[in-house]
Design an enzyme around this catalytic site. Structure first.
Site, short mmCIF file in Angstrom:
data_model
loop_
_atom_site.label_atom_id
_atom_site.label_comp_id
_atom_site.label_asym_id
_atom_site.label_seq_id
_atom_site.Cartn_x
_atom_site.Cartn_y
_atom_site.Cartn_z
N ASP A 330 -39.96 25.89 1.68
CA ASP A 330 -41.27 26.53 1.79
C ASP A 330 -42.12 25.85 2.86
OD1 ASP A 330 -43.42 28.32 0.59
OD2 ASP A 330 -44.36 26.35 0.45
N GLU A 384 -38.51 29.14 5.68
CA GLU A 384 -39.65 30.05 5.75
C GLU A 384 -40.50 29.61 6.94
OE1 GLU A 384 -43.61 31.45 3.29
OE2 GLU A 384 -43.03 29.37 3.52
#
Length: 671
Positions: A330, A384
């Site tokens: 993330d 990401e």
């Protein structure tokens, strides 16, 4: 896994002016690894901090260690000391590198005891949770977290430490344990295994992604403000129950990945790492660089060996202890740049090589990927990153970060912009096809229409963007409504186009396959601590009197066709047609021809589409009555291709009837 046939980073001519910097990155990565291992051990041997620090029962006694270089005294306090500070639980200074430790007789601490650290430092003191604690639980009255001893009398015996069959191209079902149930509450690992896992298996997805696994004090953070990096969230159940869930997923043939949040950490001091030993700079950068103003969180110092020891050990821990099959990293964009990616438009290559790249973070990502694939060669790692940093998917030996995949974040942006901002008859087909198919030659991508991001507070699910309030009044199976008809048609077409053109994998967020309404909003003060929008309304999907099941049935058949023909990841789509005036896109892949007519009002008879020679039959039709369509094209039709020369080339075509807002998949049945 990364395809070894992918192009090298050096093959990109646009990177030629920057190859010197890319080589410097490769050297920096190598130098950091040598600094950590001393050239004497391997990276996976180095990344074992979780087996040294924290509380362990070894050789008939308890051993506890903590790294706190600024501390002047540390005590264990807990149920075993009646929460008093006792000398017998005082840690002593260990190896001289800021490590404190203590040995405790076996009978003084027991399974499920609650405990904390009482830490002193120059000019202050405070209670802390151990950095490497493996379980933290929240007091239902005070809402304060304590560490909990987790040492059950019998250890979990894995039946399926790996998926029971090869995964192939990942078809990812992104999900959240707590919001997976229909009831207005926090769901559990056990409920997920019993109620949700069978649905995923039936849908045909081969990989499940869990969000919010790492312990986080604020449920409303969606799991992205992590406090205890080695603890699975206790609000969903016990570590044993999480292992049972992962084992069941593996038995069902699913790979299991989780969100790994190493981009930042919660600011909380009582539960987290912030000011752990009284300093702001133990785990994080000091001053403004250690603060993420947009996220209200702390930013790690990736240049400090002890921090890298912590993070790399954490990346290994979840693979070893819980048998996860990989990670979605993330917030990678925030890690990669000193400016955190904020206020920057990445419009040319200069933006990646202008000195804004955080080389420590870049090297950490490269080493983390190297470690993960040393421990699990078949592991899945996904970045990401919205910036498009070149090299993210290239090996660290080439100066890359070594991710297996990058999320193709341009595709959902395109879909939502088209549906929100641009009239249907002005949609740009070339732009759409570009976003669906473009990616760097040196990396693999995961495509998707929408993830959880699009539906968070302030946004909506894709179907709700298309239908809005009509969803409340006109989703009965026999309802006639043009807005709903448009929304359902485009919902199916978007998924057909995206998974059909997907480069190397595909992702869908839990419930969106059946057109889950509204948005996601976790309990918080601003909504009266309501769970109304932090759940999944499976009853909508299961009710045959509503239209939602049409979307779910279509998604299930679409995934089946894609899996049966194994189209993703082998060869890229063969471009066949983009017609801006007619709003038609066509491409071919592994014996399947995808044809989509996005025109809002025009249908076309005998429309010519170039194909590989052969006979074709219709195998999936968004307009089928089985999926809520109008049945304008009969499924038993067989299309014969014919050959001709257009004056320059020999061509083969079929002529088809393609209604407006309809998508087809045609299968070659005879060459």
């Amino acid at each position: 896994m990364r395809d070894p046939k992918l192009a090298k980073l050096s093959n990109d001519p646009w990177l030629a002016p920057f190859m010197g910097q890319i080589q410097e990155r490769a050297d920096y990565i190598r130098g950091m690894e040598e600094r950590l291992t001393g050239g004497q051990i391997t990276l996976d041997e180095f990344a074992n901090g979780h087996e040294y620090f924290g509380l362990h029962f070894r050789d008939g006694k308890w051993v506890f260690r903590e790294w706190a270089p600024n501390a002047t005294a540390i005590y264990l306090i807990g149920d075993f000391s009646n929460w008093e500070q006792l000398d017998e639980y005082a840690l002593h200074y260990g190896d001289g590198n800021g490590v404190w430790e203590i040995e405790i007789p076996a009978d003084q601490i027991k399974h499920l005891d609650l405990y904390k650290l009482k830490m002193y430092w120059p000019g202050g003191e405070g209670e802390r949770l151990p950095a490497y604690c493996r379980r933290a639980v929240q007091d239902p009255e005070t809402h304060i977290f304590s560490a909990q001893v987790w040492n059950p009398p019998t250890q979990y015996q894995w039946k399926f430490p790996n998926p029971s069959k090869p995964i192939g191209a990942p078809l990812i079902y992104e999900s959240h344990i707590g919001m997976a149930q229909e009831e207005a509450k926090i769901g559990s690992y056990k409920e997920y295994k019993e109620k949700i896992l069978p649905r995923i298996v039936e849908m045909g997805y081969n990989t499940v992604q869990f969000m919010g696994i790492m312990e986080h004090p604020y449920y409303g953070s969606f799991g992205y403000h992590v406090s205890n990096f080695f603890a699975s969230s206790s609000r969903f159940g016990t570590p044993m129950e999480l292992k049972e869930l992962i084992d069941a997923c593996h038995e069902a043939g699913l790979a299991v990945i989780m969100d790994l949040v190493h981009s930042h950490a919660v600011k909380n001091e009582l539960e987290g790492l912030s000011r752990f030993d009284g300093t702001h700079y133990q785990y994080f950068h000091d001053g403004a660089r250690g603060e993420h103003d947009a996220w209200d969180s702390r930013c790690f110092d990736y240049g400090k060996p002890e921090v890298l020891h912590f993070l790399l050990s954490n990346a290994r821990y979840w693979l070893d202890e819980f048998k996860f099959d990989g990670y979605r990293f993330d917030g990678v964009t925030s890690m990669l740049y000193h400016h955190r990616g904020l206020g920057t438009a990445f419009t040319d290559y200069e933006n990646y090589f202008n000195g804004s790249c955080d080389l420590d973070a870049y090297a950490y990502l490269a080493l983390s990927n190297k470690l993960i694939h040393q421990v699990r060669p078949d592991a899945i790692t996904i970045a990401e990153d919205v910036s498009g940093m070149p090299g993210l998917g290239a090996p660290e030996t080439e100066g890359g970060c070594g991710f297996d995949y990058r999320l193709a974040m341009g595709a959902p942006d395109c879909w939502f912009k088209l549906s929100n901002d641009i009239p249907d008859d002005e949609w740009n087909m070339s732009w759409l096809y570009h976003e669906l198919t473009s990616h760097r030659a040196d990396e693999q991508v995961i495509s998707y229409v929408e993830s959880h991001d699009q539906a968070l507070v302030g946004g909506k699910t894709f179907i709700f963007e298309l239908i809005d309030k009509e969803m409340y009044y006109n989703m009965h199976a026999d309802a006639q409504n043009l807005i709903v008809d448009r929304g359902m048609a485009l919902h199916k077409m978007a998924r057909l186009a995206t998974i059909g053109a997907a480069g190397h994998g595909y992702l869908n967020f839990m419930g969106n396959e059946f057109g889950h309404p509204e948005w996601i909003d976790f309990p918080r003060e601003g909504n009266g601590w309501s769970y109304q929008y932090a759940r999944r309304q499976w009853s909508l999907r299961d009710d045959p009197s509503l239209k939602f099941h049409f979307l779910a049935d279509f998604d299930q058949e679409l995934v089946r066709v894609v899996r049966d023909h194994d189209i993703i990841g082998l060869q890229p789509p063969i471009f066949r047609l983009v017609n801006e005036g007619d709003k038609i896109i066509a491409f071919e892949r592994e014996g399947l021809v995808f044809v989509l007519n996005f025109h809002p009002s025009k249908s076309f008879a005998d429309y010519p589409v170039d194909v590989t020679p052969g006979k074709y039959r219709l195998v999936l039709n968004t307009d089928s009555p089985a999926y809520g369509g109008h049945d304008l094209v009969k499924g038993e039709t067989v299309y014969d291709s014919f050959s001709f020369n257009d004056g320059e080339h020999d061509r083969n075509q079929i002529n088809i009837y393609i209604p407006s807002r309809t998508g087809f998949i045609l299968e070659r049945i005879d060459a």
